[in-house]
Design a protein around this motif. Structure first.
Motif, PDB file in Angstrom:
ATOM      1  N   ASP A 121       0.808  -1.215   0.000  1.00  0.00           N
ATOM      2  CA  ASP A 121       0.000   0.000   0.000  1.00  0.00           C
ATOM      3  C   ASP A 121       0.847   1.274   0.000  1.00  0.00           C
ATOM      4  O   ASP A 121       0.327   2.382   0.102  1.00  0.00           O
ATOM      5  N   ARG A 122       2.161   1.121  -0.114  1.00  0.00           N
ATOM      6  CA  ARG A 122       3.051   2.271  -0.105  1.00  0.00           C
ATOM      7  C   ARG A 122       3.437   2.642  -1.527  1.00  0.00           C
ATOM      8  O   ARG A 122       3.977   1.831  -2.276  1.00  0.00           O
ATOM      9  N   TRP A 123       3.146   3.880  -1.913  1.00  0.00           N
ATOM     10  CA  TRP A 123       3.449   4.370  -3.249  1.00  0.00           C
ATOM     11  C   TRP A 123       4.292   5.637  -3.122  1.00  0.00           C
ATOM     12  O   TRP A 123       4.575   6.083  -2.013  1.00  0.00           O
ATOM     13  N   PHE A 124       4.679   6.220  -4.247  1.00  0.00           N
ATOM     14  CA  PHE A 124       5.626   7.343  -4.188  1.00  0.00           C
ATOM     15  C   PHE A 124       5.054   8.560  -3.475  1.00  0.00           C
ATOM     16  O   PHE A 124       5.802   9.412  -3.000  1.00  0.00           O
ATOM     17  N   GLY A 125       3.706   8.639  -3.368  1.00  0.00           N
ATOM     18  CA  GLY A 125       3.097   9.802  -2.728  1.00  0.00           C
ATOM     19  C   GLY A 125       2.623   9.574  -1.317  1.00  0.00           C
ATOM     20  O   GLY A 125       2.095  10.502  -0.681  1.00  0.00           O
ATOM     21  N   GLY A 126       2.775   8.376  -0.772  1.00  0.00           N
ATOM     22  CA  GLY A 126       2.321   8.140   0.589  1.00  0.00           C
ATOM     23  C   GLY A 126       1.982   6.693   0.848  1.00  0.00           C
ATOM     24  O   GLY A 126       2.430   5.783   0.138  1.00  0.00           O
ATOM     25  N   ILE A 127       1.146   6.476   1.866  1.00  0.00           N
ATOM     26  CA  ILE A 127       0.654   5.145   2.223  1.00  0.00           C
ATOM     27  C   ILE A 127      -0.866   5.209   2.245  1.00  0.00           C
ATOM     28  O   ILE A 127      -1.450   6.009   2.983  1.00  0.00           O
ATOM     29  N   THR A 128      -1.516   4.408   1.440  1.00  0.00           N
ATOM     30  CA  THR A 128      -2.968   4.400   1.379  1.00  0.00           C
ATOM     31  C   THR A 128      -3.533   3.828   2.678  1.00  0.00           C
ATOM     32  O   THR A 128      -3.033   2.826   3.199  1.00  0.00           O
ATOM     33  N   ARG A 129      -4.589   4.460   3.201  1.00  0.00           N
ATOM     34  CA  ARG A 129      -5.079   4.179   4.549  1.00  0.00           C
ATOM     35  C   ARG A 129      -6.345   3.323   4.571  1.00  0.00           C
ATOM     36  O   ARG A 129      -7.169   3.376   3.663  1.00  0.00           O
ATOM     37  N   ASN A 130      -6.483   2.583   5.664  1.00  0.00           N
ATOM     38  CA  ASN A 130      -7.688   1.819   5.943  1.00  0.00           C
ATOM     39  C   ASN A 130      -8.721   2.768   6.550  1.00  0.00           C
ATOM     40  O   ASN A 130      -8.471   3.355   7.603  1.00  0.00           O
ATOM     41  N   PRO A 131      -9.892   2.940   5.935  1.00  0.00           N
ATOM     42  CA  PRO A 131     -10.877   3.878   6.477  1.00  0.00           C
ATOM     43  C   PRO A 131     -11.344   3.549   7.894  1.00  0.00           C
ATOM     44  O   PRO A 131     -11.807   4.441   8.613  1.00  0.00           O
ATOM     45  N   PHE A 132     -11.236   2.303   8.302  1.00  0.00           N
ATOM     46  CA  PHE A 132     -11.677   1.914   9.637  1.00  0.00           C
ATOM     47  C   PHE A 132     -10.603   2.165  10.700  1.00  0.00           C
ATOM     48  O   PHE A 132     -10.885   2.120  11.886  1.00  0.00           O
ATOM     49  N   ASN A 133      -9.383   2.398  10.277  1.00  0.00           N
ATOM     50  CA  ASN A 133      -8.282   2.787  11.165  1.00  0.00           C
ATOM     51  C   ASN A 133      -7.232   3.444  10.295  1.00  0.00           C
ATOM     52  O   ASN A 133      -6.388   2.763   9.698  1.00  0.00           O
ATOM     53  N   THR A 134      -7.270   4.745  10.207  1.00  0.00           N
ATOM     54  CA  THR A 134      -6.382   5.459   9.285  1.00  0.00           C
ATOM     55  C   THR A 134      -4.938   5.511   9.770  1.00  0.00           C
ATOM     56  O   THR A 134      -4.079   6.045   9.067  1.00  0.00           O
ATOM     57  N   ASP A 135      -4.670   4.936  10.941  1.00  0.00           N
ATOM     58  CA  ASP A 135      -3.275   4.832  11.384  1.00  0.00           C
ATOM     59  C   ASP A 135      -2.550   3.687  10.689  1.00  0.00           C
ATOM     60  O   ASP A 135      -1.324   3.592  10.775  1.00  0.00           O
ATOM     61  N   GLU A 136      -3.294   2.816  10.015  1.00  0.00           N
ATOM     62  CA  GLU A 136      -2.666   1.688   9.335  1.00  0.00           C
ATOM     63  C   GLU A 136      -2.960   1.735   7.842  1.00  0.00           C
ATOM     64  O   GLU A 136      -3.929   2.368   7.393  1.00  0.00           O
ATOM     65  N   GLY A 137      -2.106   1.066   7.077  1.00  0.00           N
ATOM     66  CA  GLY A 137      -2.309   1.006   5.639  1.00  0.00           C
ATOM     67  C   GLY A 137      -3.489   0.130   5.275  1.00  0.00           C
ATOM     68  O   GLY A 137      -3.972  -0.675   6.081  1.00  0.00           O
ATOM     69  N   SER A 138      -3.947   0.269   4.048  1.00  0.00           N
ATOM     70  CA  SER A 138      -5.116  -0.483   3.582  1.00  0.00           C
ATOM     71  C   SER A 138      -4.741  -1.843   3.009  1.00  0.00           C
ATOM     72  O   SER A 138      -5.600  -2.550   2.496  1.00  0.00           O
ATOM     73  N   SER A 139      -3.462  -2.197   3.106  1.00  0.00           N
ATOM     74  CA  SER A 139      -2.932  -3.396   2.468  1.00  0.00           C
ATOM     75  C   SER A 139      -2.949  -3.166   0.960  1.00  0.00           C
ATOM     76  O   SER A 139      -3.201  -2.066   0.493  1.00  0.00           O
ATOM     77  N   GLY A 140      -2.632  -4.195   0.195  1.00  0.00           N
ATOM     78  CA  GLY A 140      -2.534  -3.927  -1.226  1.00  0.00           C
ATOM     79  C   GLY A 140      -2.435  -5.196  -2.031  1.00  0.00           C
ATOM     80  O   GLY A 140      -2.635  -6.277  -1.497  1.00  0.00           O
ATOM     81  N   SER A 141      -2.167  -5.029  -3.306  1.00  0.00           N
ATOM     82  CA  SER A 141      -1.774  -3.766  -3.881  1.00  0.00           C
ATOM     83  C   SER A 141      -2.939  -2.953  -4.434  1.00  0.00           C
ATOM     84  O   SER A 141      -2.752  -1.816  -4.846  1.00  0.00           O
ATOM     85  N   SER A 142      -4.151  -3.525  -4.454  1.00  0.00           N
ATOM     86  CA  SER A 142      -5.308  -2.745  -4.897  1.00  0.00           C
ATOM     87  C   SER A 142      -5.757  -1.850  -3.746  1.00  0.00           C
ATOM     88  O   SER A 142      -6.933  -1.812  -3.359  1.00  0.00           O
ATOM     89  N   ALA A 143      -4.803  -1.119  -3.211  1.00  0.00           N
ATOM     90  CA  ALA A 143      -4.989  -0.368  -1.972  1.00  0.00           C
ATOM     91  C   ALA A 143      -6.008   0.742  -2.119  1.00  0.00           C
ATOM     92  O   ALA A 143      -6.924   0.879  -1.299  1.00  0.00           O
TER      93      ALA A 143
END
Length: 591
Positions: free
Chosen positions: A268-290
């Motif tokens: 879930d990490r791309w050149f512009g950041g880390i895509t977030r899980n809407p239910f806990n925005t402190d963690e990534g949304s996993s991926g890669s279809s993040a």
């Protein structure tokens, strides 16, 4: 395979390139700003210089890497002609091999001599009433596609209004979730206006007509950035539409923008950041279809398009609570999508209900004559089908240590009237199959390794692509052939397991089923089966920090089906979904 239950954490930690985020496709657009060979890069020196460095001691040291042992005489003999082998490989590396160039060997999930049920292409909804249009824009945004489609068809809402609702939500919530690379507002409004004009004129195209969606960034849209989530391509502009892009436009769907994916379809990490899980925005949304998972779960889109190579639809659906359908390998064209692993890449939808996935698959399904590996197979689905009497396989040991939502999903299937049938797979070294992903992806992005531009990727870790691709250089060609033979053996075993059932149910990562079915090409549906309380997690599911705060987050279970039988997944998934009653719960921060 042993019947030991394999937990999600154990499976993910065992996948150097696994369920945390791999994905799809084959790029049809011209590559721009792609890394080129540079002087002094690995493989660019003269064959003589390379050969001069090879001695019997070099061979002796290399033997341990490959797990073989030779005698002194054998090492001497190897050295005599190894310069010829090196010369061949050096010259091969200097041949231009764009991402669009697929191997001559093409994977086909169909076993020889077997017939698969023909399907004509009839897809019908469940027949449930959509009800009246809600007064609240948020309620409209979170509605599943099957409801939105009826509101548009009956002209209770225009596509333009629905599109503006989503564009406003993207502007408000997108930066926090880091789920869009590019927002295509002008394209969206233009396509929405076209949809409204057509519908007003009586030319209704079907359930996706006027529905706004997000496209994973590795799938091209002409004239729009297609960055693959990676620094070397951050300014790349696609020249052509992917086949999937064209088919969605023909279905009348409205493009809101390009959703994020982990760099080169991993995580879930791309050149512009880390895509977030809407239910806990402190963690990534996993991926890669993040981004597609995050945006769909937070109702920034009606649905998302994702891809999967080895978990990239299933894993973010598990993390974000979306319903992800990974189709049979070859069913959906990949031309115009970045190639990661030609024998594994797949394109599929991420939605907020099982029924929605059928409408999206119907739009993008079908043979592409200009694409190797593309299969022409119809898709029939009755989302409202009575599932009573359906034979559903399960392995009791998968559920011994399963989470409560997994058990609830199994009970819901039982309550729906299915016949549960015990199934199992043989004990085989399924993790050996990972070599396919490592080798194919290393070949697809060879120039990043040879030019050292892999150092520009934002994720640098033992499990990240740069290290994986360096390690792949030490996979024996002989072992790769035997891995392919193992794959054939697994395909046969999977066919035997599926031949007696209509579907199989289990925890997402139990029994190596995620690995098995990705390599055999079987379809799956990851659906929200409940909620659990979890501390903030890393991409692989471990605890991310010292904060002991627990968050109520979604949990998914999986259905698998025989090749081309996605209709079974949709019908059974809808029946389970209705009984569990957890699909409509929203992330509080975005509700």
């Amino acid at each position: 395979m042993s019947d030991r239950h394999t937990t999600r954490r154990r499976m993910l930690q065992g996948l150097a390139v696994g369920a945390a985020g791999l994905a799809a496709g084959r790029a049809g657009a011209q590559e721009q700003n792609a890394p080129q060979s540079v002087p002094g890069a690995l493989g660019a020196e003269s064959p003589a210089a390379e050969a001069a460095a090879i001695t019997p001691d070099t061979i002796a040291h290399a033997e341990r890497v490959f797990g073989v042992t030779y005698t002194d005489a054998e090492r001497e003999m190897l050295v005599e002609e190894i310069d010829q082998w090196i010369d061949r490989m050096v010259r091969l590396r200097q041949v231009d091999k764009p991402n669009t160039l697929a191997p001559a060997t093409i994977f086909d999930p169909r076993l020889p001599g077997l017939a698969y049920r023909e399907q004509g292409g009839t897809v019908t909804g469940s027949g449930r009433a959509a009800g009246s249009l809600p007064r609240n824009d948020t309620d409209i945004a979170f509605a599943p596609v099957w409801k939105q489609a009826e509101w548009i068809r009956s002209r209770q809402i225009t596509s333009r209004r629905l599109t503006d609702i989503y564009l406003a939500r993207i502007a408000q919530h997108g930066p926090r979730l880091e789920c869009f690379v590019t927002v295509t507002a002008d394209i969206a409004r233009r396509e929405a206006d076209t949809a409204d004009a057509e519908i007003a004129a009586g030319r209704y195209r079907g359930p996706l007509h006027g529905i706004p969606y997000g496209m994973k960034d590795i799938i091209d849209v002409a004239g729009v950035r297609g960055t693959w989530g990676a620094t070397p391509w951050r300014d790349r502009i696609a020249e052509h539409d992917a086949v999937v892009t064209t088919r969605l436009r023909e279905a009348g769907a409205v493009l809101l923008g390009k959703t994020t994916n982990g760099a080169i379809a991993y995580g879930d990490r791309w050149f512009g950041g880390i895509t977030r899980n809407p239910f806990n925005t402190d963690e990534g949304s996993s991926g890669s279809s993040a981004g597609s998972a995050s945006a769909t779960a937070a109702a920034l889109v009606g649905f998302g398009i994702g891809t999967e190579t080895l978990g990239s639809i299933v894993s973010p659906s598990h993390r974000c609570g979306t319903t992800g359908l990974r189709p049979t390998f070859g069913r959906v064209p990949r031309e115009g999508a970045m190639a990661l692993c030609w024998s594994l890449d797949k394109v599929g939808p991420l939605c907020r209900s099982a029924e929605d996935t059928a409408f999206v698959l119907a739009a993008i399904n079908g043979h592409n004559p200009t694409e190797s590996g593309s299969l022409g197979h119809g898709f029939d689905c009755d989302a409202g089908r009575d599932v009573r009497g359906m034979r559903v396989g399960y392995n009791p040991q998968w559920f011994e240590n399963a989470a409560d939502p997994d058990r609830a999903a199994l009970q819901a299937a039982r309550d729906a009237g299915v016949e549960l049938v015990e199934v199992s797979m043989p004990d085989l070294p399924y993790d050996a199959l990972f070599a396919v992903v490592e080798a194919e992806s290393a070949a697809a992005f060879e120039q990043l390794t040879l030019s050292n531009q892999d150092d520009s990727l934002v994720w640098q870790d033992a499990a990240a692509w740069p290290n994986t691709w360096r390690r792949a250089r030490f996979i024996s060609a002989v072992d790769m052939v035997n891995v392919d033979r193992l794959r054939r053996q697994v395909m046969t075993a999977a066919h035997d397991m599926f031949s007696g059932v209509d579907a199989v149910i289990g925890p997402n990562f139990a029994g190596a089923m995620l690995v098995i079915t990705n390599f055999t090409g079987h379809p799956c549906l990851a659906f929200r089966s409940g909620f659990v309380n979890q501390r903030t997690r890393t991409i692989f599911g471990g605890t991310a920090n010292e904060d002991e705060t627990e968050y109520r987050v979604p949990y998914a279970s999986t259905l698998w089906a025989p090749l081309f039988e996605e209709g079974n997944l949709v019908a059974l998934g809808r029946a389970i979904e209705e009984r569990l009653g957890v699909a409509d719960e929203r992330p509080e921060a975005f509700a």
